[in-house]
Design a protein around this motif. Structure first.
Motif, PDB file in Angstrom:
ATOM      1  N   ASP A 158     -23.370  29.382 -32.309  1.00 29.31           N
ATOM      2  CA  ASP A 158     -22.594  30.513 -31.796  1.00 29.31           C
ATOM      3  C   ASP A 158     -21.947  30.172 -30.455  1.00 29.31           C
ATOM      4  OD1 ASP A 158     -23.336  31.933 -34.016  1.00 29.31           O
ATOM      5  OD2 ASP A 158     -24.895  33.097 -33.006  1.00 29.31           O
ATOM      6  N   GLY A 159     -22.525  29.212 -29.740  1.00 27.57           N
ATOM      7  CA  GLY A 159     -21.951  28.787 -28.476  1.00 27.57           C
ATOM      8  C   GLY A 159     -20.830  27.770 -28.625  1.00 27.57           C
ATOM      9  N   GLY A 160     -20.517  27.391 -29.856  1.00 24.52           N
ATOM     10  CA  GLY A 160     -19.388  26.505 -30.099  1.00 24.52           C
ATOM     11  C   GLY A 160     -19.750  25.070 -30.429  1.00 24.52           C
ATOM     12  N   MET A 161     -21.027  24.746 -30.498  1.00 24.20           N
ATOM     13  CA  MET A 161     -21.412  23.379 -30.832  1.00 24.20           C
ATOM     14  C   MET A 161     -21.289  23.155 -32.336  1.00 24.20           C
ATOM     15  SD  MET A 161     -24.976  21.391 -29.899  1.00 24.20           S
ATOM     16  CE  MET A 161     -24.799  19.760 -29.144  1.00 24.20           C
ATOM     17  N   HIS A 162     -20.677  22.046 -32.719  1.00 19.22           N
ATOM     18  CA  HIS A 162     -20.611  21.683 -34.131  1.00 19.22           C
ATOM     19  C   HIS A 162     -21.943  21.081 -34.537  1.00 19.22           C
ATOM     20  CE1 HIS A 162     -18.848  18.860 -37.449  1.00 19.22           C
ATOM     21  NE2 HIS A 162     -19.414  19.926 -37.967  1.00 19.22           N
ATOM     22  N   LEU A 163     -22.516  21.588 -35.616  1.00 20.48           N
ATOM     23  CA  LEU A 163     -23.793  21.093 -36.106  1.00 20.48           C
ATOM     24  C   LEU A 163     -23.558  20.270 -37.372  1.00 20.48           C
ATOM     25  CD1 LEU A 163     -25.964  24.326 -35.704  1.00 20.48           C
ATOM     26  CD2 LEU A 163     -25.542  22.501 -34.033  1.00 20.48           C
ATOM     27  N   ALA A 164     -23.960  19.012 -37.332  1.00 18.05           N
ATOM     28  CA  ALA A 164     -23.872  18.130 -38.495  1.00 18.05           C
ATOM     29  C   ALA A 164     -25.271  17.624 -38.791  1.00 18.05           C
ATOM     30  CB  ALA A 164     -22.920  16.970 -38.233  1.00 18.05           C
ATOM     31  N   TYR A 165     -25.576  17.494 -40.071  1.00 18.79           N
ATOM     32  CA  TYR A 165     -26.932  17.148 -40.501  1.00 18.79           C
ATOM     33  C   TYR A 165     -26.902  15.756 -41.119  1.00 18.79           C
ATOM     34  CZ  TYR A 165     -27.281  22.038 -39.515  1.00 18.79           C
ATOM     35  OH  TYR A 165     -27.226  23.244 -38.863  1.00 18.79           O
ATOM     36  N   VAL A 166     -27.568  14.829 -40.460  1.00 22.54           N
ATOM     37  CA  VAL A 166     -27.467  13.410 -40.785  1.00 22.54           C
ATOM     38  C   VAL A 166     -28.835  12.924 -41.224  1.00 22.54           C
ATOM     39  CG1 VAL A 166     -26.764  11.147 -39.940  1.00 22.54           C
ATOM     40  CG2 VAL A 166     -25.708  13.215 -38.984  1.00 22.54           C
ATOM     41  N   THR A 167     -28.950  12.536 -42.483  1.00 14.51           N
ATOM     42  CA  THR A 167     -30.261  12.210 -43.021  1.00 14.51           C
ATOM     43  C   THR A 167     -30.272  10.875 -43.748  1.00 14.51           C
ATOM     44  OG1 THR A 167     -32.030  12.944 -44.518  1.00 14.51           O
ATOM     45  CG2 THR A 167     -29.769  13.583 -45.103  1.00 14.51           C
ATOM     46  N   ASN A 168     -31.338  10.141 -43.567  1.00 15.20           N
ATOM     47  CA  ASN A 168     -31.552   8.908 -44.323  1.00 15.20           C
ATOM     48  C   ASN A 168     -32.061   9.187 -45.733  1.00 15.20           C
ATOM     49  OD1 ASN A 168     -30.659   6.848 -42.702  1.00 15.20           O
ATOM     50  ND2 ASN A 168     -32.672   6.128 -42.079  1.00 15.20           N
ATOM     51  N   ASN A 169     -32.457  10.408 -46.008  1.00 17.43           N
ATOM     52  CA  ASN A 169     -32.952  10.760 -47.337  1.00 17.43           C
ATOM     53  C   ASN A 169     -31.781  10.827 -48.311  1.00 17.43           C
ATOM     54  OD1 ASN A 169     -34.048  11.994 -49.631  1.00 17.43           O
ATOM     55  ND2 ASN A 169     -35.499  13.192 -48.430  1.00 17.43           N
ATOM     56  N   ALA A 170     -31.766   9.908 -49.268  1.00 14.45           N
ATOM     57  CA  ALA A 170     -30.643   9.800 -50.213  1.00 14.45           C
ATOM     58  C   ALA A 170     -30.881  10.570 -51.505  1.00 14.45           C
ATOM     59  CB  ALA A 170     -30.390   8.330 -50.544  1.00 14.45           C
ATOM     60  N   LEU A 171     -31.962  11.338 -51.566  1.00 18.72           N
ATOM     61  CA  LEU A 171     -32.331  11.969 -52.837  1.00 18.72           C
ATOM     62  C   LEU A 171     -31.394  13.103 -53.225  1.00 18.72           C
ATOM     63  CD1 LEU A 171     -34.264  12.340 -55.217  1.00 18.72           C
ATOM     64  CD2 LEU A 171     -35.714  13.733 -53.714  1.00 18.72           C
ATOM     65  N   ARG A 172     -31.126  14.012 -52.294  1.00 16.20           N
ATOM     66  CA  ARG A 172     -30.372  15.210 -52.630  1.00 16.20           C
ATOM     67  C   ARG A 172     -28.900  15.067 -52.267  1.00 16.20           C
ATOM     68  NH1 ARG A 172     -33.263  20.339 -50.253  1.00 16.20           N
ATOM     69  NH2 ARG A 172     -33.382  19.043 -48.371  1.00 16.20           N
ATOM     70  N   THR A 173     -28.060  15.820 -52.967  1.00 10.76           N
ATOM     71  CA  THR A 173     -26.629  15.826 -52.689  1.00 10.76           C
ATOM     72  C   THR A 173     -26.356  16.673 -51.442  1.00 10.76           C
ATOM     73  OG1 THR A 173     -26.203  17.816 -53.979  1.00 10.76           O
ATOM     74  CG2 THR A 173     -26.160  15.708 -55.165  1.00 10.76           C
TER      75      THR A 173
END
Length: 342
Positions: free
Chosen positions: A50-65
């Protein structure tokens, strides 16, 4: 701020969600564990977003799309789109596509996330070493991945087929504890063949490249719970990092960290995104943070004062990392960590 030669955690007068435009968040051990949200994660991420930060989710888990991951995050109360999710499956698929022509067959040892990533790059997943694959790719396939899949990979790799791995994390956190990760499965094929795979995931450059390409981040902050993937990946990419203590890393491992594993900032959980970070100052008697003074004398840690446990840990990091220099601090920290309740 470069992490090269870091001997103390850094301070920040501004809240981290204001100082950085994008948080590159690990998932397992940071946002959730075993499918359930980690304490304070949902509310902290909502305030940051809500404060304007872009949230990206970066995971080494290759199982799920990415679609499945985004749906899971949304169910937990963390609204996310598939484009917000970057996986090691995507990074390794791009790595393969850079070396093979479109339409190449790739022996898939892994789950649906890896299959979708290969198809996105115009590669054709196959199931057998006898399907004339041009490459083998191995990613985390969950607890139901059978031993026969490792045998198929071994047959192809032993014939000289190029071998790729999404990542080599030896463990993965789960709701019941720490489970074997893709790195353990990669070791099975390595032992059988003597070969070495090309690896895409954190902490290696292909994952950082994939993340930057997909997010467009200009002032990213890597947020993770692992020193050897999240924090080293930030170090290799020349960007700042926040270590949270909600996953696999504890105080003892942090104090023993080598330079490439030393985070820019340290906090208990994702609420650390919403605050400034206190300075660690060198004092005549050691290193001070908050109400604590930490030092190393006569081959042992000393910690005096009182206050917030995280401040004491930050001061101890400065004492340990300065003492160790370019190496790893091998002193026993159990007594001072017990004093902090860590």
């Amino acid at each position: 701020m470069s992490q090269i030669g870091r001997i103390t955690p850094s301070g920040s007068e501004r809240a981290l969600n204001e100082a950085y435009d994008t948080a590159l968040l690990d998932l397992d051990g940071v946002v959730y564990a075993g499918g359930a949200a980690i304490a304070h994660a949902v509310d902290a991420l909502a305030v940051a977003r809500d404060g304007g930060m872009h949230l990206a989710y970066v995971t080494n888990n290759a199982l799920r799309t990415p679609d499945a991951v985004a749906a899971h995050l949304t169910e937990l109360g963390v609204p996310a789109e598939p484009a917000d999710v970057i996986t090691s499956a995507q990074a390794v698929a791009r790595l393969i596509a850079d070396q093979l022509p479109q339409g190449s067959r790739v022996l898939l040892i892994g789950g649906e996330g890896l299959r979708v990533a290969l198809l996105e790059r115009g590669l054709v997943p196959v199931e057998s070493a006898d399907d004339d694959p041009a490459a083998v790719v191995q990613g985390y396939g969950g607890p139901d991945l059978t031993w026969g899949r490792f045998a198929e990979a071994s047959y192809a790799v032993a014939r000289g087929v190029p071998w790729f791995a999404s990542n080599t994390d030896l463990t993965i956190p789960s709701g019941r504890g720490i489970a074997p990760g893709n790195g353990a499965a990669v070791e099975v094929v390595r032992i059988a063949t003597g070969a070495e795979p090309q690896v895409a995931g954190k902490p290696l450059p292909p994952m950082h490249r994939e993340t930057v390409l997909r997010t467009g981040a200009e002032r990213p902050l890597v947020v993770g719970d692992r020193l050897d993937t999240d924090i080293e990946g930030a170090f290799n990419g020349g960007v700042d990092s926040l270590l949270v203590l909600t996953g696999v890393t504890g105080g003892a491992q942090l104090l023993a960290a080598r330079p490439e594993h030393r985070p820019t900032f340290v906090d208990a959980d994702l609420r650390g995104l919403l605050t400034g970070q206190p300075e660690v100052a060198e004092k005549e008697s050691g290193f001070g943070c908050g109400g604590w003074i930490a030092s190393v004398a006569d081959g042992a840690f000393a910690l005096d004062g009182d206050g917030e446990a995280m401040d004491g840990l930050r001061a101890l990091c400065a004492a340990a990392w300065t003492y160790a220099g370019d190496g790893a601090c091998e002193l026993d920290p159990s007594k001072v960590l017990e004093l902090l309740g860590l």
